[in-house]
Write an enzyme that holds these catalytic residues in place. Structure first.
Site, short mmCIF file in Angstrom:
data_model
loop_
_atom_site.label_atom_id
_atom_site.label_comp_id
_atom_site.label_asym_id
_atom_site.label_seq_id
_atom_site.Cartn_x
_atom_site.Cartn_y
_atom_site.Cartn_z
CB THR A 1 6.86 5.75 -6.48
OG1 THR A 1 7.70 6.73 -5.87
CG2 THR A 1 7.48 4.40 -6.34
CB SER B 1 -1.80 3.40 -2.94
OG SER B 1 -1.38 2.22 -2.31
CG HIS B 2 -0.96 3.79 1.30
ND1 HIS B 2 -0.28 3.45 0.16
CD2 HIS B 2 -0.28 4.80 1.87
CE1 HIS B 2 0.79 4.21 0.05
NE2 HIS B 2 0.81 5.05 1.07
CG ASP C 1 -3.01 -0.96 -0.45
OD1 ASP C 1 -3.47 -1.98 -1.02
OD2 ASP C 1 -2.35 -0.09 -1.05
CE LYS D 1 2.49 -2.02 -3.74
NZ LYS D 1 3.46 -1.07 -4.27
CG ASP E 1 -1.06 -2.11 -4.49
OD1 ASP E 1 -1.43 -1.69 -3.37
OD2 ASP E 1 -0.48 -1.38 -5.34
NE ARG E 2 1.65 0.22 -0.17
CZ ARG E 2 2.31 1.24 0.32
NH1 ARG E 2 2.30 1.47 1.63
NH2 ARG E 2 2.98 2.05 -0.46
CG ASP F 1 -4.09 0.27 -4.69
OD1 ASP F 1 -3.67 0.15 -3.52
OD2 ASP F 1 -3.32 0.32 -5.67
CD GLU G 1 8.32 -1.87 -3.91
OE1 GLU G 1 9.18 -1.04 -4.21
OE2 GLU G 1 7.10 -1.63 -3.96
CD GLU G 2 10.23 -0.62 2.34
OE1 GLU G 2 9.61 -0.44 3.40
OE2 GLU G 2 10.07 0.08 1.32
CB SER G 3 6.56 -0.30 1.02
OG SER G 3 6.69 -0.78 -0.31
NE ARG H 1 8.67 5.94 1.67
CZ ARG H 1 7.47 6.31 2.11
NH1 ARG H 1 7.25 6.42 3.40
NH2 ARG H 1 6.50 6.59 1.26
C1 G1P Z 1 5.97 3.77 -1.65
C2 G1P Z 1 6.77 2.56 -1.23
C3 G1P Z 1 7.19 1.79 -2.46
C4 G1P Z 1 5.95 1.41 -3.27
C5 G1P Z 1 5.13 2.65 -3.56
C6 G1P Z 1 3.82 2.30 -4.22
O1 G1P Z 1 6.74 4.59 -2.50
O2 G1P Z 1 7.89 2.92 -0.46
O3 G1P Z 1 7.89 0.64 -2.07
O4 G1P Z 1 6.32 0.81 -4.47
O5 G1P Z 1 4.84 3.35 -2.36
O6 G1P Z 1 3.02 1.50 -3.41
P1 G1P Z 1 7.57 5.88 -1.97
O7 G1P Z 1 6.58 6.76 -1.25
O8 G1P Z 1 8.57 5.34 -0.99
O9 G1P Z 1 8.18 6.47 -3.18
ZN ZN Z 2 -1.69 0.26 -2.92
#
Ligand code: G1P
Ligand code: ZN
Length: 543
Positions: A18, A113-114, A277, A376, A281-282, A279, A363-365, A496
């Site tokens: 992703t 990321s996180h 988070d 983001k 972006d969240r 990096d 996004e919901e995330s 998920r």
């Molecule tokens: C997760 C989040 C998605 C986001 C991505 C990158 O991806 O659900 O919305 O864009 O991290 O931050 P997933 O692990 O669900 O593929």
């Molecule tokens: Zn991130």
């Protein structure tokens, strides 16, 4: 400049997910592993003469080392210049901005990321195109294809570059430019938002707490919230960047940002709380004893966008990922603007923004953003909220409740089951698919299934089709359950489950989403046979 060509053999596991290639640090530390992937990126690109590459990362363990390698490979592969954040650090949205502002050819962002950081934890790498956004699928597929046939990679024989001092180093036709990683981004924020109004709000006794979670946003928060907006030092926590992110899991949600959550739900709670988070972006937004779901946050920013200078002229359109709640759809309807539903992952928003079709997306995330960059943006979302609060002079809770009263409430929650054996997880998805024919019209208590399908998306700009983007079970009343396998995990599979119920009468439901969604949760477990198949009694994380 001497170029060293090293023979290599392909690794079979370099498929970007992703958000790029994410693996354990130990995997990246294998000889040739990083080099193979970077060479596969460069082999995919048609690098023009004089091209500049932006490079930066979230500062996690292995960041600095990887950057040295990437700089030398960029030199060997025809780039004329590399722009790198001081110390090798750039938040993901700041990197996107740098690519756009200096019109660089593209960028390499180093982040997982996180995900936790450290020698035993995760690392990641992704390529962003000239628009500042994650490379589209056709490029990431091509990179993966190259990685499967690679035979050699090229590294320039250069000394180690000092990336800690701002300035330029000329290495004979190839230049490394180290920039202040914060200044350009902070200037952009000052252009978008009403800093005077936010400064006045903060002077009036309004209290905020920002949690940098020991990750990349710390320096950005200090510059923007403290230096430029006048917030006291006591309103920032965990804003010193560490290579291991303080041993934590910098994911801004109710589970992992519990230190901040405890403060906002404590006896002397401030008016506003936010976290970002690893990096940057969240974002998570909290009020005094109040949590704003990311889906609601997107809808509320959209509904109030005209209060923010950058969006005073209104929005061209909005977009959300499929599993994100339909709250923003209701706002779009009222504003009479288009609302797009895309697959998960930020790259799908980029095309819509480049074509001028959408201004805001989310996004919901815990991801929200706008067309100011192509990623983001955590601090941007925090500033949206501060700007809206400064203009409306209302509390977070009052703003959200007024929004629900006007539009109704999309009660929402996501349940994650992490590190399930991959075969078990795909077994659950297969089992669900097997019921596409029989589920429609079945009733579970008051809920009757209308349709179920696998989400696929045709990009309205370039016509590309993405299939298999999550299984949807839609109910006649408008509620829905979505099942989807994560594309970012590094251990086994993460399943998920996204749950959503629309409640038009806000006085007629429980504030706690888990209580309000209790029946839906049971239905999700029943139709997926999740407990039987995984042996899991409860989700790993609930957001
Ligand atoms: C997760 C989040 C998605 C986001 C991505 C990158 O991806 O659900 O919305 O864009 O991290 O931050 P997933 O692990 O669900 O593929
Ligand atoms: Zn991130």
């Amino acid at each position: 400049m001497k170029i060293i060509t090293t023979p290599t053999q392909p690794f079979s596991d370099q498929k970007p997910g992703t958000s790029g290639l994410r693996k354990k640090v130990k995997v990246f530390q294998q000889p040739h592993y990083l080099e193979n992937f970077v060479q596969s990126i460069f082999d995919t690109l048609d690098i023009s003469a004089g091209a500049t590459l932006t490079v930066g990362g979230d500062g996690r363990f292995y960041n600095a080392q990887a950057i040295q390698t990437i700089i030398k490979m960029a030199a060997a592969n025809g780039f004329a210049r590399v722009i790198v954040g001081q110390g090798g650090i750039l938040s993901t949205p700041a990197a996107s901005h740098i690519i756009r502002k200096y019109q660089t050819f593209g960028g390499i962002i180093l982040s997982a990321s996180h995900n936790p950081a450290g020698p035993e934890e995760d690392f990641g790498i992704k390529y962003n195109s000239a628009n500042g956004g994650p490379a589209p699928e056709k490029i990431t597929e091509a990179i993966f294809a190259k990685s499967k046939t690679i035979t050699q990679y090229k590294v320039a024989d250069l000394p180690s570059i000092n990336i800690n001092a701002i300035g330029e180093t000329d290495l004979g036709g190839f230049t490394v430019q180290v920039i202040n990683p914060v200044a350009d981004y902070a200037d952009l924020m000052a252009e978008l938002f009403d800093f005077d109004a936010i400064r006045t709000l903060l002077k009036s006794g309004f209290r905020l707490m920002f949690d940098g979670m020991h990750a990349v946003t710390g320096p950005y928060a200090k510059e923007i919230l403290m230096s430029r907006l006048g917030a006291p030092e006591t309103s920032l926590m965990n804003c010193e960047v560490s290579e291991t992110f303080g041993g934590g899991h910098p994911d801004p949600n109710l589970t992992y940002a519990h230190e901040l959550v405890d403060i906002l739900y404590g006896s002397d709670a401030p008016d506003f709380g936010a976290a970002s988070d690893g990096d940057g972006d969240r974002n998570m937004i909290l009020g005094n004893h109040f949590f704003v779901t990311p889906s609601d946050s997107l809808a509320i920013i959209a509904a109030n966008a005209r209060l923010i200078p950058a969006y005073r002229q209104g929005l061209a359109g909005v977009a959300r990922s499929m599993p994100t709640s339909g709250a923003v759809d209701r706002v779009a309807k009222k504003l009479n603007i288009p609302c797009y539903e895309t697959p998960t992952g930020w790259k799908f928003f980029g095309n819509l923004m480049d074509a001028g079709k959408v201004t805001l997306c989310g996004e919901e995330s815990f991801g929200t953003g706008s067309n100011h960059v192509r990623e983001k943006d955590g601090l941007w979302a925090v500033l949206c909220w501060l700007n809206i609060i400064a203009a409306k002079k209302q509390s977070v809770e009052a703003i959200v409740k007024a929004h629900w009263a006007e539009y109704g409430r999309n009660v929402y929650s996501r349940h994650d089951y992490e590190a399930i054996p991959s075969e078990t997880a795909s077994g659950v998805m297969q089992h669900l698919k097997g019921q596409f024919g029989t589920l429609p019209n079945q009733s579970f208590g008051k809920y009757t299934v209308k349709t179920c399908d696998d989400f696929s998306y045709t990009d309205p700009v370039d016509g590309s089709v993405s299939t298999g983007q999550g299984t949807r079970v839609l109910f006649a009343c408008g509620s829905r359950i979505v099942f989807r396998l994560s594309g970012t995990g590094t251990e086994g599979a993460t399943l998920r489950i996204y749950l959503e119920a629309f409640e038009p009468d806000v006085n007629n439901h429980h504030l706690d989403a888990q209580v309000a969604l209790a029946e839906m949760i049971q239905i999700a477990l029943e139709i997926s046979e999740l407990k039987q198949r995984t042996g899991r009694e409860k989700p790993t994380v609930i957001t």
